[in-house]
Design an enzyme around this catalytic site. Structure first.
Site, PDB file in Angstrom:
ATOM      1  N   SER A 135      41.103  -2.833 -17.704  1.00  0.00           N
ATOM      2  CA  SER A 135      41.908  -3.711 -16.832  1.00  0.00           C
ATOM      3  C   SER A 135      43.099  -3.076 -16.027  1.00  0.00           C
ATOM      4  CB  SER A 135      42.649  -4.723 -17.647  1.00  0.00           C
ATOM      5  OG  SER A 135      43.640  -5.646 -16.978  1.00  0.00           O
ATOM      6  N   LYS A 161      38.010  -4.144 -14.329  1.00  0.00           N
ATOM      7  CA  LYS A 161      38.644  -5.603 -14.052  1.00  0.00           C
ATOM      8  C   LYS A 161      39.803  -5.143 -13.105  1.00  0.00           C
ATOM      9  CE  LYS A 161      41.553  -8.446 -16.801  1.00  0.00           C
ATOM     10  NZ  LYS A 161      41.745  -9.357 -18.096  1.00  0.00           N
ATOM     11  N   LYS A 163      43.486  -6.566 -11.314  1.00  0.00           N
ATOM     12  CA  LYS A 163      44.377  -7.661 -11.204  1.00  0.00           C
ATOM     13  C   LYS A 163      44.600  -7.949  -9.730  1.00  0.00           C
ATOM     14  CE  LYS A 163      45.688  -8.313 -15.224  1.00  0.00           C
ATOM     15  NZ  LYS A 163      45.564  -9.541 -16.089  1.00  0.00           N
ATOM     16  N   ASP A 188      41.030 -10.603 -12.115  1.00  0.00           N
ATOM     17  CA  ASP A 188      41.780 -11.390 -12.726  1.00  0.00           C
ATOM     18  C   ASP A 188      43.138 -11.863 -12.050  1.00  0.00           C
ATOM     19  OD1 ASP A 188      43.287 -12.898 -14.719  1.00  0.00           O
ATOM     20  OD2 ASP A 188      43.299 -11.178 -16.111  1.00  0.00           O
ATOM     21  N   GLU A 213      38.647 -14.230 -13.122  1.00  0.00           N
ATOM     22  CA  GLU A 213      39.111 -14.603 -14.253  1.00  0.00           C
ATOM     23  C   GLU A 213      40.572 -15.515 -13.879  1.00  0.00           C
ATOM     24  OE1 GLU A 213      39.947 -11.383 -17.138  1.00  0.00           O
ATOM     25  OE2 GLU A 213      41.411 -12.598 -18.188  1.00  0.00           O
ATOM     26  N   ASP A 238      40.905 -17.979 -19.086  1.00  0.00           N
ATOM     27  CA  ASP A 238      41.821 -16.732 -20.147  1.00  0.00           C
ATOM     28  C   ASP A 238      42.693 -18.054 -20.622  1.00  0.00           C
ATOM     29  OD1 ASP A 238      43.773 -15.454 -21.226  1.00  0.00           O
ATOM     30  OD2 ASP A 238      43.672 -13.898 -19.851  1.00  0.00           O
ATOM     31  N   LYS A 262      41.290 -14.267 -26.880  1.00  0.00           N
ATOM     32  CA  LYS A 262      42.015 -13.449 -27.069  1.00  0.00           C
ATOM     33  C   LYS A 262      42.725 -14.140 -28.612  1.00  0.00           C
ATOM     34  CE  LYS A 262      44.247 -11.878 -22.727  1.00  0.00           C
ATOM     35  NZ  LYS A 262      44.910 -12.231 -21.806  1.00  0.00           N
ATOM     36  N   GLY A 290      42.830  -8.699 -23.714  1.00  0.00           N
ATOM     37  CA  GLY A 290      43.727  -7.695 -24.224  1.00  0.00           C
ATOM     38  C   GLY A 290      45.039  -8.114 -23.625  1.00  0.00           C
TER      39      GLY A 290
HETATM   40  O1  OSB Z   1      45.482 -11.726 -18.151  1.00  0.00           O
HETATM   41  O2  OSB Z   1      44.218 -10.495 -19.592  1.00  0.00           O
HETATM   42  C1  OSB Z   1      45.111 -10.764 -19.126  1.00  0.00           C
HETATM   43  C2  OSB Z   1      47.853  -8.101 -20.178  1.00  0.00           C
HETATM   44  C3  OSB Z   1      48.993  -8.857 -20.211  1.00  0.00           C
HETATM   45  C4  OSB Z   1      48.675 -10.357 -20.301  1.00  0.00           C
HETATM   46  C5  OSB Z   1      47.691 -10.857 -19.665  1.00  0.00           C
HETATM   47  C6  OSB Z   1      46.519  -9.943 -19.355  1.00  0.00           C
HETATM   48  C7  OSB Z   1      46.611  -8.811 -19.666  1.00  0.00           C
HETATM   49  C8  OSB Z   1      45.586  -7.732 -19.343  1.00  0.00           C
HETATM   50  C9  OSB Z   1      45.721  -6.302 -19.973  1.00  0.00           C
HETATM   51  O3  OSB Z   1      44.766  -7.899 -18.238  1.00  0.00           O
HETATM   52  C10 OSB Z   1      44.526  -6.078 -20.721  1.00  0.00           C
HETATM   53  C11 OSB Z   1      44.568  -4.901 -21.681  1.00  0.00           C
HETATM   54  O4  OSB Z   1      45.417  -5.018 -22.619  1.00  0.00           O
HETATM   55  O5  OSB Z   1      44.275  -3.654 -21.420  1.00  0.00           O
HETATM   56 MG    MG Z   2      43.655 -12.805 -17.987  1.00  0.00          MG
END
Ligand code: OSB
Ligand code: MG
Length: 368
Positions: A135, A161, A163, A188, A213, A238, A262, A290
């Site tokens: 991510s 992925k 953001k 995401d 996402e 999510d 999660k 994550g």
């Molecule tokens: O939306 O998946 C998410 C991290 C913090 C809060 C929300 C998210 C995330 C990540 C990080 O996308 C995923 C990771 O731990 O590598």
């Molecule tokens: Mg997410």
């Protein structure tokens, strides 16, 4: 297994680099660790509540309060045959799934250690190796993003992925697709858009993303169902999925075609397995999300990801992508094929480094 004592610790860990999402930028993680002592074994869990209530309403502070003042009085001194009983014992407390998961997952680790088996096996998992993705936070420029993605692909990760946020979606995706036409790519949005943005999100369809996402409201399944009707790109939820009934509502209304599970968001291994089993019965694939976890939360994510319907690469990456030095031994490593080999040692299968944890601890409380 009699629950004797719980130690709460808040540790501070600096990320190797800041992680930017549509809702915040994180560089220092405040992590709540839970050490659960029973008469037969000791287990470790991690509460994934954040520093701020921007992803979910829970924070380190609310989780500490809920664990100490409401969860612990229920569990204190209690004799349970299995950690799988914990969820129902705690059901009187509404919500606060991350607080619940922190303590519930610690008890699963303790039970697996007591039974001398890997946690993955106790959960009923079957995968011996799990596929991994990365991510990647929002970058300052498209050049930096391309360089980051190239590096992760080179390391072997099976899925990328990125953001996104309003105004920072079509251009980065277009650039990435131009450069890497064949990779498994997804985005995401962390709830940064509204249904009025449907025409904008529709512009992502030509880039054949594996999924988008959580584009809309954190608790708005209905609007996602409206959006999915207009998009070719599969929606993955999510933030919206807090339990099995949310999963059912989302799948049956057509709000998503994929679900991110999660542990913290759904309240631990028992609840996660329920969401997993429901999705499996509907042929909806799931993957493990994550929360920038330390090695302890990561180890639980690995164990959960061995369940059969975790068929898509998760946001479960190597320790070295997040930390200069993790708090477990060995650290989590990812193979050149982009997989993690599931540990065979009892419990979570990685050993918490007590001296390192102590030196990172800013606050601790013993519940007896
Ligand atoms: O939306 O998946 C998410 C991290 C913090 C809060 C929300 C998210 C995330 C990540 C990080 O996308 C995923 C990771 O731990 O590598
Ligand atoms: Mg997410």
């Amino acid at each position: 297994m009699r629950v004797r004592k719980v130690v709460l610790r808040e540790i501070h860990l600096n990320l190797i680099e800041p992680f930017e999402t549509s809702f915040e930028t994180t560089d220092l993680r405040r992590i709540l660790l839970i050490e659960a002592h029973t008469d037969v074994a000791t287990g470790w869990g991690e509460c994934t509540a954040g520093e701020h209530p921007y992803y979910s309403y829970e924070t380190v502070e609310t989780a500490w309060h809920i664990i100490r003042d409401f969860l612990w009085p229920i569990l204190r001194g209690r004799d349970i045959a299995s950690a799988s009983e914990t969820w129902d014992l705690l059901s009187r407390i509404r919500g606060h799934n991350m607080a619940k998961a922190g303590i519930e997952t610690a008890l699963w680790d303790a039970e697996a250690k007591w039974k001398n088996m890997p946690l993955s096996q106790l959960l009923g998992g079957s995968h011996l190796e799990i596929p991994c993705g990365v991510s990647i936070g929002i970058q300052d420029s498209t050049e930096e993003l391309l360089a980051k993605v190239e590096k992760e692909l080179h390391a072997g990760y099976q899925r990328v992925k990125i953001k996104i946020k309003p105004g920072r979606e079509v251009e980065p995706v277009k650039a990435l697709r131009g450069r890497f036409p064949r990779i498994r790519l997804m985005v995401d949005a962390n709830s940064a858009y509204t249904l009025a943005d449907a025409p904008l999100l529709k512009r992502l369809d030509p880039f054949y993303l594996t999924m988008i996402e959580q584009p809309l409201g954190w608790n708005d399944i209905y609007s996602h169902a409206q959006l999915q009707k207009q998009l070719d790109t599969p929606i993955c939820l999510d933030e919206c999925i807090h339990n099995g009934s949310d999963a059912r509502a989302a799948v049956e209304t057509g709000a998503c075609r994929i679900i991110n599970i999660k542990l913290g968001r759904v309240g631990g291994h028992t609840a996660a397995r329920r969401v997993h089993d429901f999705c499996q019965s509907k042929n909806v694939p799931v993957w493990c999300g994550g929360m920038l976890e330390s090695g302890i939360g990561r180890a639980h994510n690995i164990a959960m990801s061995t369940l059969a319907n975790f068929t898509l690469p998760g946001d479960v990456s190597a320790s070295r992508r997040y930390w200069h030095e993790d708090i477990i031994e060995p650290e989590v490593e990812v193979s050149r094929q982009g997989t993690i080999r599931v540990p065979a040692a009892p419990g979570i299968g990685y050993v918490p480094r007590l001296d390192r944890i102590e030196s990172l601890t800013r606050r601790r409380e013993m519940l007896e």
